[in-house]
Design an enzyme around this catalytic site. Structure first.
Site, PDB file in Angstrom:
ATOM      1  N   HIS A 255       0.816  -1.219   0.000  1.00  0.00           N
ATOM      2  CA  HIS A 255       0.000   0.000   0.000  1.00  0.00           C
ATOM      3  C   HIS A 255       0.850   1.269   0.000  1.00  0.00           C
ATOM      4  CE1 HIS A 255       0.415  -0.219   4.520  1.00  0.00           C
ATOM      5  NE2 HIS A 255       0.456   1.090   4.371  1.00  0.00           N
TER       6      HIS A 255
ATOM      7  N   ASP B 137       0.052  -7.679   1.405  1.00  0.00           N
ATOM      8  CA  ASP B 137       0.432  -6.267   1.487  1.00  0.00           C
ATOM      9  C   ASP B 137       1.943  -6.098   1.513  1.00  0.00           C
ATOM     10  OD1 ASP B 137       0.083  -3.523   1.580  1.00  0.00           O
ATOM     11  OD2 ASP B 137      -0.079  -3.451   3.762  1.00  0.00           O
TER      12      ASP B 137
ATOM     13  N   SER C 236       4.645   2.613   7.837  1.00  0.00           N
ATOM     14  CA  SER C 236       4.298   1.436   7.037  1.00  0.00           C
ATOM     15  C   SER C 236       5.480   0.964   6.211  1.00  0.00           C
ATOM     16  CB  SER C 236       3.126   1.755   6.112  1.00  0.00           C
ATOM     17  OG  SER C 236       1.951   1.960   6.845  1.00  0.00           O
TER      18      SER C 236
END
Length: 466
Positions: A107, A137, A210
């Site tokens: 992402h 992911d 992230s």
């Protein structure tokens, strides 16, 4: 007496000092870990080309300043044409090989036209996307460089709840921010993330973290920081990381073929609740309850049936239903696996040849037409299914719930529109068979009922009361 009191106070102060010093010495020192590991952590920024032009409505004040005669030139609704700006995002990552392979979250780079990696020495390099896997992911990048600093990889399956862990990343764009905490849970399953047993921590993770690494006290990467649970948009004490064992399994496939394949059993499963455990005469809730077996799937060929409880997979006990997809997904396609299933109270061993997970195997629901209906001890009104609905859902029988009154069915959670497929393991061919089964249900006993809801099968438990 005053002298004695002073001596006591002195001893107490000394005791607090000793205990405090001992407590301080027992806390971990992260300084060396950060110094050694930070150079292999990178900042990732992305940009994408602007989309199509859009029309932004004028404010009421702006509209009043435009004469009525000219307003039609601005189109309807009245507005001004605005050229969209390029989109930018930011995240973290870490170098896993000296020749420039970098691991991050999917992402972080999804939809990007350009990915820039900034190293600890302030160099900025354009990265090429080697491959990405949306299900886990994860994304693998490559930069043209040599002799880069790399992280040490650990074993996430050795983690224990309560163990200290540390994150390095770029929350809100603040490079090389260090936060620490403990592992608060293991093997967490999140909605729409059936193939990742997440590591749950209380390490402060925010937007920009992230894709960054999660370290243990030995300076080894044990996870990739990926998600947070939040109601405010910021950190609230719960964050989730992808285990490094799972990540490197994905990396190996992305390097080798550019995409990821996963093992597939071909069943839809659900959790075994206390009531379901009672209805299946289990001593305690455990395993994965099979609610549907896909046609021509590996499970179907192996003899798995609806109502089976998968208790073990390749010798690993299934405590929660969410344990099964993790194990099946990591099994190589074409390899055989041993299942222990509980069927009618007996344990059976089945051998299944694992297939490849399809991109979309979810059934879709159709609508049934009204037929004769009848009230029954469940206090539901049901109707026959027509041939078209049976064919669309690939089922041979069942009845559809038209109305649910107060009673056992409503307590069990049965809703209007549900299709009742079997009761207590007995398949329902038609309305006549349904009525016969319901009339014979024993009072006070937990009975499993298989339903289809919006195309998805699930078991519910009913108890007929006096």
């Amino acid at each position: 007496m005053q002298r004695v009191n002073r001596l006591v106070q002195a001893w107490i102060l000394m005791l607090f000092f000793v205990l405090g010093t001992a407590h301080a010495d027992s806390l971990p020192d992260f300084t060396e870990l950060v110094e050694d590991s930070s150079p292999a952590v990178v900042n990732i920024s992305t940009s994408s080309k602007p989309g199509k032009k859009s029309r932004v409505p004028f404010s009421e004040e702006e509209l009043q300043q435009i004469p009525e005669f000219f307003r039609h030139f601005f189109g309807a609704p009245y507005g001004r044409e605005e050229r969209p700006m390029p989109r930018h995002s930011m995240g973290s990552g870490f170098i896993v090989s000296k020749d420039g392979y970098i691991l991050t979250n999917n992402h972080v780079i999804s939809g990007a036209d350009e990915v820039i990696v900034r190293l600890s020495d302030r160099r900025e390099l354009v990265a090429e996307l080697v491959g990405a896997d949306e299900r886990s992911d994860l994304a693998l990048l490559k930069v043209e460089a040599e002799d880069l600093p790399v992280v040490q990889l650990g074993k996430s399956n050795r983690l224990k709840v309560g163990e200290w862990v540390l994150a390095i990343g770029s929350p809100f764009g603040f490079d090389y921010t260090v936060t620490a905490g403990i592992v608060s849970a293991l093997g967490r399953s999140l909605p729409n993330e059936n193939y990742v047993p997440f590591i749950q921590t209380d390490v402060a993770i925010n937007p920009g973290n992230s894709g960054g690494p999660l370290f243990n006290l030995d300076g080894e990467v044990v996870g990739i920081n990926s998600q947070i649970y939040t109601r405010s948009g910021g950190f609230m004490g719960v964050s989730f990381a992808i285990p490094i064992d799972v990540a490197m399994h994905v990396v190996d496939q992305l390097k080798g073929q550019g995409y990821v394949t996963r093992g597939w059993l071909g069943v839809l499963i659900q959790e075994v609740s206390r009531d379901l455990a009672e209805s299946f005469e289990l001593s305690k809730p455990h395993g994965a309850l099979v609610a549907q077996v896909m046609e021509n799937s590996p499970a179907a060929e192996a003899g798995v049936k609806v109502g089976d409880i998968i208790a073990e997979y390749n010798g690993v006990e299934i405590g929660l239903s969410s344990d099964l997809p993790h194990l099946v997904g990591r099994t190589p396609v074409g390899k055989s696996a041993e299942l222990i299933v509980i069927r009618n109270g007996d344990r059976k061993k089945l051998t299944v040849k694992i297939g490849e997970l399809p991109s979309d195997n979810a059934p879709r629901v159709g609508k049934s037409s009204q037929n004769d209906s009848q009230i029954n001890p469940l206090n539901v009104v049901v109707q026959e299914l027509n041939a078209a609905t049976k064919e669309k859902l690939s089922i041979s029988g069942g009845v559809q719930v038209v109305e649910v009154g107060a009673g056992p069915a409503r307590v069990a959670g049965i809703r209007r529109g549900d299709i009742i497929n079997s009761i207590n393991g007995e398949h329902i061919d038609d309305l006549k068979a349904f009525n016969a089964l319901v009339e014979d249900l024993p009072e006070g006993k937990a009975i499993p009922i298989l339903i289809l809801r919006e195309g998805n099968p699930a078991f519910v438990v009913v108890k007929i009361t006096k």
